[in-house]
Scaffold this motif. Structure first.
Motif, short mmCIF file in Angstrom:
data_model
loop_
_atom_site.label_atom_id
_atom_site.label_comp_id
_atom_site.label_asym_id
_atom_site.label_seq_id
_atom_site.Cartn_x
_atom_site.Cartn_y
_atom_site.Cartn_z
N ILE A 130 -1.05 -10.23 4.64
CA ILE A 130 -2.21 -10.01 5.51
C ILE A 130 -3.05 -8.85 5.01
CG2 ILE A 130 -2.95 -9.34 7.84
CD1 ILE A 130 -0.49 -10.93 8.89
N PHE A 131 -2.41 -7.76 4.62
CA PHE A 131 -3.14 -6.59 4.12
C PHE A 131 -3.93 -6.93 2.87
CE2 PHE A 131 -3.67 -2.78 1.59
CZ PHE A 131 -4.21 -1.90 2.52
N THR A 132 -3.30 -7.65 1.94
CA THR A 132 -3.96 -8.00 0.68
C THR A 132 -5.16 -8.91 0.91
OG1 THR A 132 -1.89 -7.76 -0.53
CG2 THR A 132 -3.62 -9.06 -1.60
N TYR A 149 -9.70 6.00 1.00
CA TYR A 149 -9.09 4.70 0.72
C TYR A 149 -7.61 4.75 1.13
CZ TYR A 149 -6.79 1.07 -2.02
OH TYR A 149 -6.00 0.02 -2.42
N ARG A 150 -6.91 5.79 0.73
CA ARG A 150 -5.50 5.94 1.08
C ARG A 150 -5.34 6.12 2.58
NH1 ARG A 150 -3.93 11.40 -0.40
NH2 ARG A 150 -5.16 11.74 1.45
N ASP A 151 -6.10 7.06 3.16
CA ASP A 151 -5.93 7.39 4.57
C ASP A 151 -6.24 6.19 5.47
OD1 ASP A 151 -5.38 9.91 3.60
OD2 ASP A 151 -7.37 10.71 4.08
N ASP A 152 -7.36 5.56 5.24
CA ASP A 152 -7.73 4.39 6.05
C ASP A 152 -6.79 3.21 5.76
OD1 ASP A 152 -9.78 5.95 7.03
OD2 ASP A 152 -11.34 4.96 5.86
N GLY A 153 -6.47 3.02 4.49
CA GLY A 153 -5.60 1.91 4.11
C GLY A 153 -4.22 2.02 4.72
N LEU A 154 -3.65 3.21 4.71
CA LEU A 154 -2.31 3.38 5.29
C LEU A 154 -2.34 3.18 6.81
CD1 LEU A 154 -0.87 6.34 3.18
CD2 LEU A 154 -0.22 3.91 3.09
N MET A 203 0.80 -1.24 0.00
CA MET A 203 0.00 0.00 0.00
C MET A 203 0.83 1.28 0.00
SD MET A 203 -3.23 1.05 0.22
CE MET A 203 -4.25 2.36 0.79
N PRO A 204 1.81 1.46 0.88
CA PRO A 204 2.56 2.73 0.87
C PRO A 204 3.29 2.97 -0.45
CG PRO A 204 2.96 1.53 2.92
CD PRO A 204 2.21 0.60 2.02
N GLU A 205 3.90 1.94 -0.99
CA GLU A 205 4.62 2.09 -2.25
C GLU A 205 3.67 2.33 -3.42
OE1 GLU A 205 7.38 -1.17 -2.83
OE2 GLU A 205 7.82 -1.18 -0.67
N ASN A 206 2.54 1.65 -3.41
CA ASN A 206 1.55 1.81 -4.48
C ASN A 206 1.01 3.23 -4.51
OD1 ASN A 206 -1.06 1.83 -5.82
ND2 ASN A 206 -0.92 -0.39 -5.85
N TRP A 220 -2.49 -0.55 7.18
CA TRP A 220 -1.18 -1.09 6.85
C TRP A 220 -0.23 -0.95 8.05
CZ3 TRP A 220 1.02 -3.58 2.65
CH2 TRP A 220 2.42 -3.71 2.67
N ASP A 221 -0.23 0.23 8.66
CA ASP A 221 0.65 0.49 9.80
C ASP A 221 0.31 -0.40 10.99
OD1 ASP A 221 2.75 2.06 11.14
OD2 ASP A 221 1.07 2.79 12.37
#
Length: 177
Positions: A106-108, A33-38, A16-19, A41-42
């Motif tokens: 796990i994230f995927t 999507y980015r904010d919640d996803g990151l 996610m961070p690299e994408n 991910w963290d």
């Protein structure tokens, strides 16, 4: 279609961070999507780091774990067909590599899958947004369609109902959630 998708699949596109960085989406306002996803991910990354660091005290222990090395080699060989261009590791040499890879898996399989799967019906419930089949090829030039050609192209009612039902079922939370 799978061949085309697989040709663009890379390890960084699964992280996610690299994408987000590669697509230049770091500063898009209100991009949930980015904010919640990151954030997710963290959280996953911190959890994985705790577990991996509990079992591996050094990079040398990672390198000497034959089962771990066989696991990543099998994924590289059979999952990504020995394609080094994907960026998928062939071996693990550092704890950090294991942490990143397990975080990605796990994230995927969890938040990423939920993000792309759970909202299918929200978009695809209106059939013209996401027809499940086409009865004619789509137009190749602007201005060549009419209401008649659109209606001839879209699927019949039975196909539409089956597709929408499938999309609805896939978008529902499990009853034992």
């Amino acid at each position: 279609m799978l061949k085309r998708v697989f040709s663009s699949l890379t390890y960084s596109s699964l992280c996610m961070p690299e994408n987000i960085a590669a697509r230049g989406l770091e500063s898009v306002p209100n991009f949930y999507y980015r904010d919640d996803g990151l954030r997710l991910w963290d959280i996953i990354n911190r959890f994985v780091r705790g577990i991996v660091c509990y079992y591996y005290a050094s990079d040398l222990e990672v390198q000497k774990d034959s089962e771990l090395q066989s696991w990543i080699k099998e994924i590289f060989t059979h999952g990504f067909l020995d394609r080094s261009s994907t960026g998928i590791p062939q071996t693990f040499t550092k704890i950090e590599e294991v942490v990143k890879f397990v975080t990605m898996v796990i994230f995927t399989c969890s938040p990423q899958h939920a993000a792309v799967n759970s909202g299918q019906y929200d978009f695809g419930g209106w059939m013209p947004n996401n027809p499940f089949s086409l009865q004619r090829p789509p137009p190749t030039a602007k201005g060549t369609t009419s209401e008649s050609t659109i209606l001839q192209t879209l699927p019949d009612v039975n196909i539409t109902v089956q597709g929408m039902s499938t999309s609805w079922v896939l978008s529902q939370k499990s009853t034992d959630f």
